[in-house]
Every structure is written in C-alpha cells, then in structure tokens.
Design a protein around this motif. Structure first.
Motif, short mmCIF file in Angstrom:
data_model
loop_
_atom_site.label_atom_id
_atom_site.label_comp_id
_atom_site.label_asym_id
_atom_site.label_seq_id
_atom_site.Cartn_x
_atom_site.Cartn_y
_atom_site.Cartn_z
N GLU A 199 1.64 8.03 -28.86
CA GLU A 199 2.87 7.64 -28.18
C GLU A 199 3.05 8.57 -26.99
O GLU A 199 2.32 9.57 -26.85
CB GLU A 199 4.08 7.70 -29.11
CG GLU A 199 4.43 9.05 -29.66
CD GLU A 199 5.66 8.98 -30.57
OE1 GLU A 199 6.55 9.83 -30.37
OE2 GLU A 199 5.72 8.12 -31.46
N PHE A 200 4.00 8.25 -26.13
CA PHE A 200 4.21 9.04 -24.92
C PHE A 200 5.58 9.71 -25.00
O PHE A 200 6.59 9.05 -25.24
CB PHE A 200 4.09 8.16 -23.68
CG PHE A 200 2.68 7.67 -23.46
CD1 PHE A 200 1.78 8.41 -22.72
CD2 PHE A 200 2.27 6.48 -24.04
CE1 PHE A 200 0.47 7.97 -22.54
CE2 PHE A 200 0.96 6.03 -23.87
CZ PHE A 200 0.07 6.78 -23.12
N MET A 201 5.56 11.05 -24.86
CA MET A 201 6.77 11.85 -25.02
C MET A 201 7.27 12.29 -23.65
O MET A 201 6.51 12.80 -22.83
CB MET A 201 6.46 13.08 -25.87
CG MET A 201 7.65 14.01 -26.06
SD MET A 201 7.17 15.56 -26.91
CE MET A 201 6.34 16.41 -25.55
N LYS A 202 8.55 12.09 -23.42
CA LYS A 202 9.17 12.54 -22.17
C LYS A 202 9.56 14.00 -22.34
O LYS A 202 10.54 14.32 -23.02
CB LYS A 202 10.39 11.68 -21.84
CG LYS A 202 10.93 11.92 -20.43
CD LYS A 202 12.01 10.90 -20.10
CE LYS A 202 12.55 11.12 -18.68
NZ LYS A 202 11.52 10.95 -17.64
N ALA A 203 8.76 14.89 -21.77
CA ALA A 203 8.99 16.33 -21.92
C ALA A 203 10.20 16.79 -21.12
O ALA A 203 10.95 17.66 -21.57
CB ALA A 203 7.74 17.10 -21.49
N ASP A 204 10.38 16.24 -19.93
CA ASP A 204 11.55 16.52 -19.11
C ASP A 204 11.67 15.40 -18.09
O ASP A 204 10.98 14.38 -18.20
CB ASP A 204 11.47 17.91 -18.44
CG ASP A 204 10.18 18.13 -17.65
OD1 ASP A 204 9.82 17.23 -16.86
OD2 ASP A 204 9.52 19.16 -17.84
N GLU B 78 5.80 13.25 -18.52
CA GLU B 78 5.52 12.57 -19.78
C GLU B 78 4.13 12.99 -20.24
O GLU B 78 3.22 13.20 -19.43
CB GLU B 78 5.57 11.04 -19.62
CG GLU B 78 6.97 10.49 -19.72
CD GLU B 78 6.97 8.98 -19.89
OE1 GLU B 78 7.33 8.49 -20.98
OE2 GLU B 78 6.60 8.30 -18.93
N LEU B 79 3.96 13.10 -21.56
CA LEU B 79 2.70 13.57 -22.12
C LEU B 79 2.28 12.67 -23.28
O LEU B 79 3.14 12.19 -24.04
CB LEU B 79 2.84 15.00 -22.64
CG LEU B 79 3.14 16.08 -21.60
CD1 LEU B 79 3.50 17.38 -22.31
CD2 LEU B 79 1.96 16.29 -20.67
N PRO B 80 0.97 12.46 -23.45
CA PRO B 80 0.50 11.75 -24.63
C PRO B 80 0.54 12.68 -25.84
O PRO B 80 0.02 13.80 -25.78
CB PRO B 80 -0.94 11.36 -24.27
CG PRO B 80 -1.36 12.39 -23.26
CD PRO B 80 -0.13 12.81 -22.52
N VAL B 81 1.17 12.24 -26.92
CA VAL B 81 1.21 12.99 -28.18
C VAL B 81 0.82 12.02 -29.29
O VAL B 81 0.68 10.81 -29.07
CB VAL B 81 2.59 13.61 -28.45
CG1 VAL B 81 2.94 14.61 -27.36
CG2 VAL B 81 3.67 12.53 -28.54
N PHE B 82 0.67 12.55 -30.50
CA PHE B 82 0.24 11.70 -31.62
C PHE B 82 1.20 11.86 -32.79
O PHE B 82 1.45 12.97 -33.26
CB PHE B 82 -1.19 12.04 -32.01
CG PHE B 82 -2.20 11.58 -30.99
CD1 PHE B 82 -2.79 10.32 -31.10
CD2 PHE B 82 -2.51 12.36 -29.90
CE1 PHE B 82 -3.68 9.88 -30.14
CE2 PHE B 82 -3.40 11.93 -28.93
CZ PHE B 82 -3.99 10.68 -29.06
N ARG B 83 1.71 10.72 -33.23
CA ARG B 83 2.66 10.71 -34.34
C ARG B 83 1.93 10.45 -35.65
O ARG B 83 1.10 9.53 -35.73
CB ARG B 83 3.73 9.63 -34.11
CG ARG B 83 4.78 9.55 -35.23
CD ARG B 83 5.95 8.69 -34.81
NE ARG B 83 6.69 9.31 -33.71
CZ ARG B 83 7.63 10.24 -33.86
NH1 ARG B 83 7.94 10.67 -35.08
NH2 ARG B 83 8.26 10.72 -32.80
#
Length: 312
Positions: A293-298, A302-307
């Motif tokens: 998924e893609f996380m909005k850091a600020d 946005e960064l790709p992360v894994f849930r």
C-alpha cells in the motif's frame, strides 16, 4: 557534574576521566579466544543465501569462505563464549567507567577489515583483541561521548587470517529533538522512473531488455548480462517477509521506535526494503504474507509500505 567520574561537563573532572580512559589503550579486550565452530560449509551457505551472493568460489569442493564472514567465525552467538574466551576484565572496566561518568548509551559506528589469507572449511579459528584507542571527548548529533576502537586479530591454524577493527560511541544522550519530516529519497536519472511510479501508486520493477531478468533496486544496467536496455513491469503488490529488523536505536526525529523494517520478497521474485505496518513490531515473522500500500508520510511524500495480512 563535578570532578571525578561525573565528568560529563567541562573542567578538571573531564581531564581526569580522559587520562583514565587513555590508560586502557593497549590492554587486552579478549585473550586466547577460540571460535565455537570450525569454518564450515553450512554457515557459508547460509551467509551467501542471506546476502544473495552467488559467487561460485563459495560453493563446491574447493570452496572458500567469503572474506566478509571474518567476524562471524569469532562470535559466540546468543549463549556467548565460555571460559576465558569472552571479553576481558579491562574492557568491561572501561565500559563501566564510561557508564559511571554518564556516558550510558552506546551505538556501533563503523568497522574495518583487512584480509590476509582465505579461510576454508575445516580451519580452526582463534583470536585476540586489544583496546586500540579511546578518542578525546567528541560532540555528535546523538550526544557527547567517546569513540572506543578495538582491534581483533583472527587466526586460522595459528596463522593470521585477517584483522577486524570495531568502533563504538559511548555517549550521554542529548536532549530529544522535535519530530521532523521523513528523509527525502535521493532521486536521480537512474531511479526517477521508480518514484514517478510511486506517485501514481504503481510499484515498478525494471526488466532487462536483453535477458528479461527482473531487478530491484533500479540500476542503469543489468547485473545478469550487462545490457543497458530495459523496460518495466508493475508488481502485483503481494509478497512475504524474507527478513526483518526491529529498530530501537538510535532515534531519528521523524520516526517513533521501535518499528519493523522488512526485506520483502515480492511475488515477482525481487526483494525490496520497506516498513511493515498493520501489525505490532514484535509480531512480525519471516514468511508473513504482506500486501503493498502507499503511505502518505507528509504533505509532500508518499512511500510504498507493506501491510501484514497478504491478500486480506
């Protein structure tokens, strides 16, 4: 603090502490150490698998150990070394002196290795270590403290095989800093396409135009055949945790430790480093299914992360 061991501040106490620390230079940190195991093929294989190193020199009847395994043959594992092969009293005294002076935190800063001869399965490892140097008091971003360098001479069959220098910083933590922004990724002509994909919520993997080998992270040329021709394929987003670490220290202003950082093996076969979210850090396990998924850091990143949870 005043004089004596409480020498975190300036003044005569700091000078006295520096003199006492310097007195440990040249004293033994470990004496007559013996490696728990002979150099052996299973450990070499496991190391190469973990590092993704397929060099044929490390397999087969004429195998040698990767030079960077030098320290591995001297380590005691979770149970440590027995008898007289552990740390010396002098080294423990040095660390205790720093603790009492207020330099209670520690972080490894760097290591240097010199390789003299190859190690082969069956070699018996012995080692000695010395406290090579204690620096003057230094001020760093983490806090004020002292760099302690030890040098370990590693021998095989009594013959010098290599030298391992290891440096730590024993420091008094500085005041906590306000939480800041996540570090910005370094974007250049070689990886700009990857970050353009992230902005569009697509995880793109390079594919060699000559041999069709997939590669990640992005590189200007194929590490299989050397071709500079390539296109991309989009990852379907599924993967598993191949390996992971839990970050406790040192703290960074934009992060809240402890947190898990995983080496994720994507369904396409390549691996990438990313945060694992959706599960407590102490519940992350190797083999755990995860989903992109893609996380909005600020506001800007946005960064790709894994849930955790795979397809769920």
């Amino acid at each position: 603090m005043g004089n004596g061991e409480g020498a975190v501040g300036n003044g005569e106490g700091a000078v006295d502490l520096a003199d006492r620390l310097k007195a440990y230079e040249g004293r033994a940190a470990a004496t007559a150490g013996v490696g728990k195991d002979l150099v052996n093929e299973p450990m070499i294989r496991h190391w190469c698998e973990a590092m993704g190193d397929t060099n044929p020199a490390y397999a087969g009847p004429e195998a040698v150990a990767p030079p960077t395994m030098l320290q591995a043959w001297t380590m005691g594992g979770l149970s440590g070394h027995t008898g007289h092969t552990g740390r010396s009293e002098a080294y423990d005294e040095l660390l205790a002196l720093l603790d009492r002076a207020g330099y209670t935190s520690v972080v490894a800063t760097d290591c240097e290795q010199e390789y003299v001869r190859q190690l082969r399965p069956g070699d018996a490892i012995t080692f000695d270590a010395v406290i090579e140097s204690v620096s003057e008091r230094k001020t760093t971003k983490l806090g004020t403290g002292y760099f302690v360098t030890t040098r370990m001479d590693v021998r095989a069959g009594g013959e010098l095989a290599g030298t391992h220098r290891f440096r730590i910083l024993k420091y008094a933590p500085g005041a906590p800093k306000p939480k800041g922004k996540r570090p910005r990724p370094v974007i250049n002509r070689d990886n700009a396409g990857f970050w353009e994909g992230v902005a569009a919520h697509r995880l793109l993997i390079q594919r060699c135009g000559a041999c069709a080998t997939l590669r990640f992270p992005w590189l200007p040329g194929c590490n299989a055949c050397g071709s500079q021709e390539w296109d991309t394929v989009e990852a379907d987003g599924s993967g598993t945790v191949f390996s992971y670490v839990v970050m406790h220290h040192p703290p960074f202003p934009a992060f809240d430790p402890p947190y898990a950082v995983g080496l994720i093996e994507l369904a396409e076969g390549v691996r990438m480093v990313s945060n694992i979210v959706g599960v407590p850090y102490d519940k992350v396990r190797i083999g755990m299914p995860v989903r992109l998924e893609f996380m909005k850091a600020d506001e800007e990143l946005e960064l790709p992360v894994f849930r955790a949870g795979g397809e769920g």
